[in-house]
Design a protein around this motif. Structure first.
Motif, PDB file in Angstrom:
ATOM      1  N   LEU A  86      43.645 -44.400 -17.490  1.00 31.68           N
ATOM      2  CA  LEU A  86      43.767 -42.984 -17.852  1.00 31.68           C
ATOM      3  C   LEU A  86      44.742 -42.759 -18.994  1.00 31.68           C
ATOM      4  O   LEU A  86      44.631 -41.767 -19.722  1.00 31.68           O
TER       5      LEU A  86
ATOM      6  N   TRP B  77      41.784 -44.112 -23.840  1.00 29.94           N
ATOM      7  CA  TRP B  77      41.351 -43.200 -22.774  1.00 29.94           C
ATOM      8  C   TRP B  77      40.265 -42.228 -23.228  1.00 29.94           C
ATOM      9  O   TRP B  77      39.366 -41.880 -22.462  1.00 29.94           O
TER      10      TRP B  77
ATOM     11  N   ARG C 240      39.985 -52.580 -20.567  1.00 25.77           N
ATOM     12  CA  ARG C 240      40.697 -51.570 -19.781  1.00 25.77           C
ATOM     13  C   ARG C 240      41.451 -52.211 -18.617  1.00 25.77           C
ATOM     14  O   ARG C 240      40.910 -53.047 -17.892  1.00 25.77           O
TER      15      ARG C 240
ATOM     16  N   TRP D 296      43.454 -35.633 -20.073  1.00 20.48           N
ATOM     17  CA  TRP D 296      42.055 -35.506 -19.651  1.00 20.48           C
ATOM     18  C   TRP D 296      41.703 -34.045 -19.415  1.00 20.48           C
ATOM     19  O   TRP D 296      40.614 -33.593 -19.796  1.00 20.48           O
TER      20      TRP D 296
END
Length: 259
Positions: A238, A243, A233, A22
């Motif tokens: 994550l 993701w 999900r 991320w």
């Protein structure tokens, strides 16, 4: 880019390196990011597991953890965008109550005090971590079987195994209990910076219905609060193969709320 700092706030049971991909994604879009580990967790996941039971981790409390992240924010030159997962999502909401973010994203957030469900998956996923009838001076370590049910349901055995050894770490029983107490209290009528709550249709630990109830509580705040449920999900959102779809949605939302 102004207002380009993102503070990622990790949830319980997982190492802060869960944000690595991320961070790379958002940094490629011009943001600067940070994902500081919780107190007593600044070590690789395997090392933390080898310390189990860990009295220092067991001592973590929600109020102290919220204050810890508040102090990190106060040391920044400008208010950041807050993105948190699970208990990290709850801390995002608590920090926005203090005026400490320009926007917040709560991913599959543990709900604030007063929002509860009797859904079986929620009770089954959370019961062990509460640690009733066990010493709170000893940290709690989720077994692989519990990880598969609470976090990575629906994924392949290979994916579940890899994720467990890469991310799973011991946790404080007290901090899990604190999520239903006053340390988790939010005044939903208070004005707040723009907030996005996301949920997952297959999340056993935090069912989407809890996140939706959380969202509805803000309806009288006269502030921007948005909600998005993602299909398929689980609580390991994550690190699921999907993701980046979530990250793309969140990035677009941030850009639409912050000029």
């Amino acid at each position: 880019m102004e207002n380009n700092k993102i503070l990622f706030i990790t949830g319980a049971f997982v190492s802060s390196n869960c944000w690595d991909e991320w961070r790379t994604y958002f940094e490629a879009s011009g943001y600067t990011t940070m994902a500081p580990p919780w107190p007593h967790k600044n070590a690789p996941a395997e090392e933390l597991r080898n310390r189990q039971p860990d009295a220092a981790i067991a001592s973590n409390r929600l109020q102290d953890l919220t204050d810890y992240y508040a102090e990190i924010v106060r040391q920044l030159p400008e208010k950041p965008i807050l993105i948190g997962h699970s208990i990290g999502g709850l801390i995002v909401q608590l920090l926005l109550q203090r005026g400490l973010g320009i926007a917040g994203v709560a991913i599959h957030s543990v709900p604030p005090k007063g929002i509860f469900t009797l859904k079986l998956s929620f009770l089954k996923a959370g019961w062990g971590a509460l640690g009733f009838f066990t010493s709170t001076k000893k940290s709690y370590m989720m077994t692989f079987k519990q990880w598969c049910y609470s976090f990575t349901n629906g994924m392949t055995t290979e994916q579940q195994t890899a994720s467990y050894y890469k991310y799973a770490i011991p946790e404080s029983k007290l901090i899990v209990r604190d999520t239903v107490g006053n340390a988790a209290k939010v005044n939903f009528k208070n004005p707040h910076a723009p907030l996005l709550l996301t949920s997952g249709s297959d999340d056993h630990s935090i069912p989407a219905s809890l996140n939706y109830s959380n969202y509805k509580k803000y309806k009288n705040s006269n502030s921007v609060t948005d909600y998005k449920e993602f299909e398929g999900r689980n609580h390991f959102v994550l690190g699921q193969p999907t993701w980046q779809e979530d990250a793309e949605y969140i990035l677009a939302w941030i850009k639409s709320k912050i000029v």
